[in-house]
Design a protein around this motif. Structure first.
Motif, PDB file in Angstrom:
ATOM      1  N   VAL A 168       0.818  -1.216   0.000  1.00 32.79           N
ATOM      2  CA  VAL A 168       0.000   0.000   0.000  1.00 32.79           C
ATOM      3  C   VAL A 168       0.853   1.269   0.000  1.00 32.79           C
ATOM      4  O   VAL A 168       0.557   2.207  -0.741  1.00 32.79           O
ATOM      5  CB  VAL A 168      -0.999  -0.012   1.174  1.00 32.79           C
ATOM      6  N   PRO A 169       1.913   1.363   0.826  1.00 32.67           N
ATOM      7  CA  PRO A 169       2.738   2.570   0.767  1.00 32.67           C
ATOM      8  C   PRO A 169       3.314   2.839  -0.621  1.00 32.67           C
ATOM      9  O   PRO A 169       3.382   3.995  -1.058  1.00 32.67           O
ATOM     10  CB  PRO A 169       3.845   2.285   1.788  1.00 32.67           C
ATOM     11  N   ILE A 170       3.716   1.781  -1.327  1.00 32.51           N
ATOM     12  CA  ILE A 170       4.229   1.952  -2.689  1.00 32.51           C
ATOM     13  C   ILE A 170       3.124   2.484  -3.596  1.00 32.51           C
ATOM     14  O   ILE A 170       3.339   3.403  -4.401  1.00 32.51           O
ATOM     15  CB  ILE A 170       4.772   0.617  -3.237  1.00 32.51           C
ATOM     16  N   LEU A 171       1.916   1.934  -3.454  1.00 30.18           N
ATOM     17  CA  LEU A 171       0.804   2.355  -4.297  1.00 30.18           C
ATOM     18  C   LEU A 171       0.449   3.815  -4.049  1.00 30.18           C
ATOM     19  O   LEU A 171       0.022   4.525  -4.965  1.00 30.18           O
ATOM     20  CB  LEU A 171      -0.415   1.473  -4.032  1.00 30.18           C
ATOM     21  N   LYS A 172       0.646   4.279  -2.818  1.00 28.41           N
ATOM     22  CA  LYS A 172       0.315   5.657  -2.473  1.00 28.41           C
ATOM     23  C   LYS A 172       1.465   6.619  -2.748  1.00 28.41           C
ATOM     24  O   LYS A 172       1.357   7.812  -2.480  1.00 28.41           O
ATOM     25  CB  LYS A 172      -0.082   5.745  -1.003  1.00 28.41           C
ATOM     26  N   GLY A 173       2.578   6.082  -3.277  1.00 27.83           N
ATOM     27  CA  GLY A 173       3.700   6.937  -3.625  1.00 27.83           C
ATOM     28  C   GLY A 173       4.561   7.353  -2.458  1.00 27.83           C
ATOM     29  O   GLY A 173       5.320   8.324  -2.554  1.00 27.83           O
ATOM     30  N   GLU A 174       4.485   6.644  -1.336  1.00 28.28           N
ATOM     31  CA  GLU A 174       5.278   6.987  -0.162  1.00 28.28           C
ATOM     32  C   GLU A 174       6.693   6.433  -0.278  1.00 28.28           C
ATOM     33  O   GLU A 174       6.953   5.525  -1.077  1.00 28.28           O
ATOM     34  CB  GLU A 174       4.597   6.443   1.096  1.00 28.28           C
ATOM     35  N   ASP A 175       7.607   6.964   0.502  1.00 27.43           N
ATOM     36  CA  ASP A 175       9.001   6.527   0.483  1.00 27.43           C
ATOM     37  C   ASP A 175       9.103   5.127   1.066  1.00 27.43           C
ATOM     38  O   ASP A 175       8.755   4.894   2.223  1.00 27.43           O
ATOM     39  CB  ASP A 175       9.867   7.493   1.286  1.00 27.43           C
ATOM     40  N   THR A 176       9.586   4.193   0.273  1.00 22.37           N
ATOM     41  CA  THR A 176       9.721   2.804   0.725  1.00 22.37           C
ATOM     42  C   THR A 176      11.115   2.300   0.395  1.00 22.37           C
ATOM     43  O   THR A 176      11.292   1.196  -0.113  1.00 22.37           O
ATOM     44  CB  THR A 176       8.672   1.906   0.041  1.00 22.37           C
ATOM     45  N   SER A 177      12.096   3.107   0.672  1.00 23.64           N
ATOM     46  CA  SER A 177      13.466   2.806   0.250  1.00 23.64           C
ATOM     47  C   SER A 177      14.162   1.776   1.142  1.00 23.64           C
ATOM     48  O   SER A 177      15.307   1.420   0.885  1.00 23.64           O
ATOM     49  CB  SER A 177      14.292   4.097   0.228  1.00 23.64           C
ATOM     50  N   GLU A 178      13.495   1.302   2.189  1.00 22.38           N
ATOM     51  CA  GLU A 178      14.109   0.319   3.079  1.00 22.38           C
ATOM     52  C   GLU A 178      14.440  -0.963   2.320  1.00 22.38           C
ATOM     53  O   GLU A 178      13.609  -1.532   1.617  1.00 22.38           O
ATOM     54  CB  GLU A 178      13.168  -0.006   4.239  1.00 22.38           C
ATOM     55  N   GLU A 179      15.688  -1.417   2.460  1.00 15.42           N
ATOM     56  CA  GLU A 179      16.121  -2.615   1.743  1.00 15.42           C
ATOM     57  C   GLU A 179      15.474  -3.859   2.343  1.00 15.42           C
ATOM     58  O   GLU A 179      15.279  -3.952   3.561  1.00 15.42           O
ATOM     59  CB  GLU A 179      17.641  -2.746   1.810  1.00 15.42           C
ATOM     60  N   ARG A 180      15.126  -4.803   1.498  1.00 15.25           N
ATOM     61  CA  ARG A 180      14.550  -6.055   1.963  1.00 15.25           C
ATOM     62  C   ARG A 180      15.225  -7.223   1.258  1.00 15.25           C
ATOM     63  O   ARG A 180      15.900  -7.048   0.239  1.00 15.25           O
ATOM     64  CB  ARG A 180      13.046  -6.097   1.691  1.00 15.25           C
ATOM     65  N   SER A 181      15.027  -8.412   1.793  1.00 20.69           N
ATOM     66  CA  SER A 181      15.579  -9.622   1.194  1.00 20.69           C
ATOM     67  C   SER A 181      14.445 -10.504   0.695  1.00 20.69           C
ATOM     68  O   SER A 181      13.436 -10.664   1.377  1.00 20.69           O
ATOM     69  CB  SER A 181      16.422 -10.397   2.216  1.00 20.69           C
ATOM     70  N   LEU A 182      14.607 -11.070  -0.497  1.00 17.24           N
ATOM     71  CA  LEU A 182      13.642 -11.995  -1.078  1.00 17.24           C
ATOM     72  C   LEU A 182      14.373 -13.282  -1.453  1.00 17.24           C
ATOM     73  O   LEU A 182      15.524 -13.243  -1.893  1.00 17.24           O
ATOM     74  CB  LEU A 182      12.979 -11.389  -2.313  1.00 17.24           C
ATOM     75  N   TYR A 183      13.683 -14.416  -1.300  1.00 17.56           N
ATOM     76  CA  TYR A 183      14.320 -15.707  -1.525  1.00 17.56           C
ATOM     77  C   TYR A 183      13.461 -16.581  -2.440  1.00 17.56           C
ATOM     78  O   TYR A 183      12.234 -16.484  -2.433  1.00 17.56           O
ATOM     79  CB  TYR A 183      14.524 -16.430  -0.191  1.00 17.56           C
ATOM     80  N   TRP A 184      14.145 -17.470  -3.198  1.00 16.05           N
ATOM     81  CA  TRP A 184      13.467 -18.436  -4.062  1.00 16.05           C
ATOM     82  C   TRP A 184      14.169 -19.781  -3.950  1.00 16.05           C
ATOM     83  O   TRP A 184      15.391 -19.851  -3.808  1.00 16.05           O
ATOM     84  CB  TRP A 184      13.495 -17.995  -5.525  1.00 16.05           C
ATOM     85  N   ASN A 185      13.387 -20.859  -4.034  1.00 13.79           N
ATOM     86  CA  ASN A 185      13.969 -22.189  -4.044  1.00 13.79           C
ATOM     87  C   ASN A 185      13.054 -23.102  -4.848  1.00 13.79           C
ATOM     88  O   ASN A 185      12.095 -23.661  -4.323  1.00 13.79           O
ATOM     89  CB  ASN A 185      14.140 -22.727  -2.623  1.00 13.79           C
ATOM     90  N   ALA A 186      13.325 -23.197  -6.136  1.00 18.16           N
ATOM     91  CA  ALA A 186      12.543 -24.074  -7.012  1.00 18.16           C
ATOM     92  C   ALA A 186      13.538 -24.907  -7.819  1.00 18.16           C
ATOM     93  O   ALA A 186      14.393 -25.569  -7.239  1.00 18.16           O
ATOM     94  CB  ALA A 186      11.634 -23.241  -7.921  1.00 18.16           C
ATOM     95  N   ARG A 187      13.443 -24.856  -9.141  1.00 22.77           N
ATOM     96  CA  ARG A 187      14.454 -25.525  -9.957  1.00 22.77           C
ATOM     97  C   ARG A 187      15.806 -24.861  -9.760  1.00 22.77           C
ATOM     98  O   ARG A 187      16.850 -25.496  -9.835  1.00 22.77           O
ATOM     99  CB  ARG A 187      14.053 -25.476 -11.435  1.00 22.77           C
ATOM    100  N   GLY A 188      15.778 -23.562  -9.507  1.00 23.98           N
ATOM    101  CA  GLY A 188      16.966 -22.801  -9.159  1.00 23.98           C
ATOM    102  C   GLY A 188      16.748 -22.103  -7.837  1.00 23.98           C
ATOM    103  O   GLY A 188      15.623 -21.983  -7.343  1.00 23.98           O
ATOM    104  N   GLN A 189      17.828 -21.668  -7.215  1.00 29.33           N
ATOM    105  CA  GLN A 189      17.758 -20.987  -5.937  1.00 29.33           C
ATOM    106  C   GLN A 189      18.207 -19.542  -6.106  1.00 29.33           C
ATOM    107  O   GLN A 189      19.002 -19.227  -6.994  1.00 29.33           O
ATOM    108  CB  GLN A 189      18.655 -21.688  -4.917  1.00 29.33           C
TER     109      GLN A 189
END
Length: 247
Positions: A168-189
């Protein structure tokens, strides 16, 4: 046939949006359209007679009829008894300029567009936003939009921790510069932190490192140049894998 399916889908989405307009609720209805993960290479480069083994098993169709799985001039897709994939070449075109295909943790398998309409909250429409998000964010987004919190318990059961964060903050155009981590584990990681991406083609293959700020196509592997970053990201991935119980 593929173009026809896309056209039919577009018309169907239009009917839904028209219904919201007629009901007078479009202004405050959050609508999201998210494509599936990257294009599938199923079908190979040449005509074939079996898309995958499961499509030949009895009971594949509810009416008990036989399937004609595959592709080529003798197996043109469209009728109800056909099951086809549009192959590696067309999948490569669909994913251009991204690398690899569906089920991969490379950008061709995980980067998809998200289109959002919510007139009451989105004050400046028609914009492209490159802030990363994930399907795990959808629950948190819906709860935030509805103004409710995620319960600790439901129907006598203690719920798992909510992994995603509200968009929602992104949709409203607010500052969301905080870094985050995303992970995947399928055929590749893979693991993404900010605009850095560590990825492989499976647990038995070496890690690759890319700077998505300048290389969204993942063409220049920087793993040898930044070994400390590779090690740190790999340790983070292993900690995440153990925490969520991924194999």
């Amino acid at each position: 046939v593929y173009a026809g399916q896309i056209t039919n889908m577009d018309r169907g989405i239009g009917r839904i949006l028209d219904s919201l307009d007629r009901a007078g609720v479009a202004d405050n209805t959050l609508v999201l359209f998210l494509s599936d993960n990257g294009a599938a290479e199923t079908g190979g480069l040449e005509p074939h007679t079996v898309l995958f083994e499961g499509s030949q098993r009895p009971g594949w169709r509810l009416d008990g009829g036989k399937m004609r799985a595959g592709s080529g001039p003798d197996l043109m897709p469209g009728p109800a008894d056909t099951f086809a994939g549009y192959g590696k070449a067309w999948a490569n075109l669909s994913n251009t300029p991204l690398n690899d295909f569906k089920q991969s943790a490379h950008e061709g398998g995980v980067r998809t567009p998200l289109v959002v309409r919510w007139p009451k909250a989105i004050k400046e429409g028609g914009k492209f936003v490159d802030e990363p998000g994930h399907v795990i964010d959808l629950m948190a987004t819906f709860l935030d939009a509805a103004g409710v919190s995620y319960p600790e318990e439901f129907d006598g059961r203690r719920l798992m921790q909510l992994e995603g964060r509200s968009l929602v903050p992104i949709l409203k155009g607010e500052d969301t510069s905080e870094e985050r981590s995303l992970y995947w584990n399928a055929r590749g990681q893979g693991v993404r932190k900010g605009n850095w991406k560590l990825v492989n083609h499976g647990s038995q293959t070496p890690w690759e490192l890319y700077d998505l700020t300048v290389d969204v196509g993942e063409t220049e592997n920087l793993a040898a140049r930044y070994p400390d970053r590779v090690e740190g990201f790999a340790n983070d991935f292993e900690a995440w894998r153990k925490r969520v119980g991924e194999p």
